[in-house]
Design a protein around this motif. Structure first.
Motif, short mmCIF file in Angstrom:
data_model
loop_
_atom_site.label_atom_id
_atom_site.label_comp_id
_atom_site.label_asym_id
_atom_site.label_seq_id
_atom_site.Cartn_x
_atom_site.Cartn_y
_atom_site.Cartn_z
N TRP A 36 0.85 -1.25 -0.02
CA TRP A 36 0.04 0.01 0.08
C TRP A 36 0.77 1.24 -0.12
N PHE A 37 0.68 2.21 -0.70
CA PHE A 37 1.16 3.49 -0.90
C PHE A 37 0.22 4.52 -0.98
N ARG A 38 0.80 5.69 -0.57
CA ARG A 38 -0.25 6.91 -0.79
C ARG A 38 0.33 8.09 -1.01
N GLN A 39 -0.41 8.89 -1.70
CA GLN A 39 0.11 10.26 -2.22
C GLN A 39 -0.93 11.44 -1.83
N ALA A 40 -0.32 12.19 -1.00
CA ALA A 40 -1.12 13.47 -0.68
C ALA A 40 -1.04 14.38 -1.71
N PRO A 41 -2.01 15.51 -1.69
CA PRO A 41 -1.76 16.81 -2.73
C PRO A 41 -0.49 17.45 -2.57
N GLY A 42 0.22 17.73 -3.81
CA GLY A 42 1.63 18.45 -3.71
C GLY A 42 2.53 17.43 -3.13
N LYS A 43 2.68 16.24 -2.64
CA LYS A 43 3.61 15.44 -2.18
C LYS A 43 3.67 14.30 -3.18
N GLU A 44 5.01 13.73 -3.03
CA GLU A 44 5.38 12.22 -3.77
C GLU A 44 4.54 11.30 -3.13
N ARG A 45 4.53 10.26 -3.80
CA ARG A 45 4.04 9.14 -3.27
C ARG A 45 4.67 8.24 -2.27
N GLU A 46 4.28 7.82 -1.24
CA GLU A 46 5.19 7.27 -0.20
C GLU A 46 4.75 5.88 0.17
N VAL A 93 -4.61 9.97 -1.29
CA VAL A 93 -5.13 8.72 -2.12
C VAL A 93 -4.20 7.68 -1.79
N TYR A 94 -4.79 6.55 -1.50
CA TYR A 94 -4.28 5.11 -1.25
C TYR A 94 -4.16 4.49 -2.39
N TYR A 95 -3.08 3.75 -2.90
CA TYR A 95 -2.82 2.92 -3.88
C TYR A 95 -2.43 1.55 -3.46
N CYS A 96 -3.17 0.54 -3.91
CA CYS A 96 -2.70 -0.92 -3.68
C CYS A 96 -1.69 -1.32 -5.05
N ALA A 97 -0.72 -2.03 -4.58
CA ALA A 97 0.23 -2.51 -5.56
C ALA A 97 0.82 -4.08 -5.43
N ALA A 98 1.24 -4.51 -6.54
CA ALA A 98 1.64 -5.88 -6.59
C ALA A 98 3.05 -5.95 -7.19
N VAL A 99 3.72 -6.77 -6.60
CA VAL A 99 5.33 -6.93 -7.19
C VAL A 99 5.38 -8.30 -7.49
N ASN A 100 5.96 -8.93 -8.75
CA ASN A 100 6.30 -10.06 -8.95
C ASN A 100 7.48 -10.87 -8.14
N ASP A 101 7.02 -10.80 -7.01
CA ASP A 101 8.36 -11.23 -6.07
C ASP A 101 7.63 -11.72 -4.62
N ARG A 102 7.93 -12.80 -4.09
CA ARG A 102 7.07 -13.29 -3.00
C ARG A 102 7.49 -12.56 -1.56
N PHE A 103 8.44 -11.76 -1.64
CA PHE A 103 8.96 -11.08 -0.49
C PHE A 103 8.67 -9.37 -0.34
N ILE A 104 8.84 -9.19 0.76
CA ILE A 104 8.31 -7.70 0.83
C ILE A 104 9.14 -6.71 0.19
N GLN A 105 8.74 -5.57 -0.19
CA GLN A 105 9.23 -4.66 -0.79
C GLN A 105 8.75 -3.35 -0.64
N VAL A 106 9.73 -2.17 -0.25
CA VAL A 106 9.17 -0.95 0.20
C VAL A 106 9.47 0.02 -0.99
N LEU A 107 10.13 -0.39 -2.00
CA LEU A 107 10.32 0.70 -3.06
C LEU A 107 9.25 0.41 -4.09
N VAL A 120 -8.97 8.64 0.68
CA VAL A 120 -8.91 8.71 2.33
C VAL A 120 -8.79 10.13 2.75
N THR A 121 -9.92 10.74 3.37
CA THR A 121 -10.01 12.13 3.88
C THR A 121 -10.08 12.23 5.55
N VAL A 122 -9.39 12.56 6.22
CA VAL A 122 -9.53 12.64 7.64
C VAL A 122 -9.82 14.06 8.16
#
Length: 124
Positions: A36-46, A93-107, A120-122
């Motif tokens: 899961w990643f997220r991107q706020a207005p004016g900011k990079e995806r994190e 905005v929250y994004y779901c992503a898939a990586v063709n690898d079985r192990f965790i990946q933060v990049l 998502v708005t809080v």
């Protein structure tokens, strides 16, 4: 190809909770680590959270650790993000992503497939 569709976003008050879902279709879901990643207005995806193919390994961004929980149900081809104790800084905005690898990946650059995102708005 893997298609990802997020759901569960919305407006919530500070201190509240939301659970995001990401339904996957296409190739074998269990072959992919998910994130899961997220991107706020004016900011990079994190990076927010990632989970291995089995669900046994997870990793979280420091800003969400202890408040968010990532999980997956391979039988349902779905990954979840339970978000508790939300604050206005979690608005994105929250994004779901898939990586063709079985192990965790933060990049983000390593991920192969992305959903369209869910807002998502809080409110304070």
């Amino acid at each position: 190809q893997v298609q990802l569709v997020e759901s569960g976003g919305g407006l919530v008050q500070a201190g509240g909770s939301l659970r995001l879902s990401c339904a996957a279709s296409g190739r074998t879901f269990s072959a992919y680590a998910m994130g899961w990643f997220r991107q706020a207005p004016g900011k990079e995806r994190e990076f927010v959270a990632t989970i291995s193919w089995s669900g046994r390994a997870t990793n979280y961004a420091g800003s969400v650790k202890g408040r968010f929980t990532i999980s997956r149900d391979n039988a349902k081809n779905t990954v979840y993000l339970q978000m508790n104790s939300l604050n206005p800084e979690d608005t994105a905005v929250y994004y779901c992503a898939a990586v063709n690898d079985r192990f965790i990946q933060v990049l983000a650059s390593f991920y192969d497939y992305w959903g369209q995102g869910t807002q998502v708005t809080v409110s304070s």
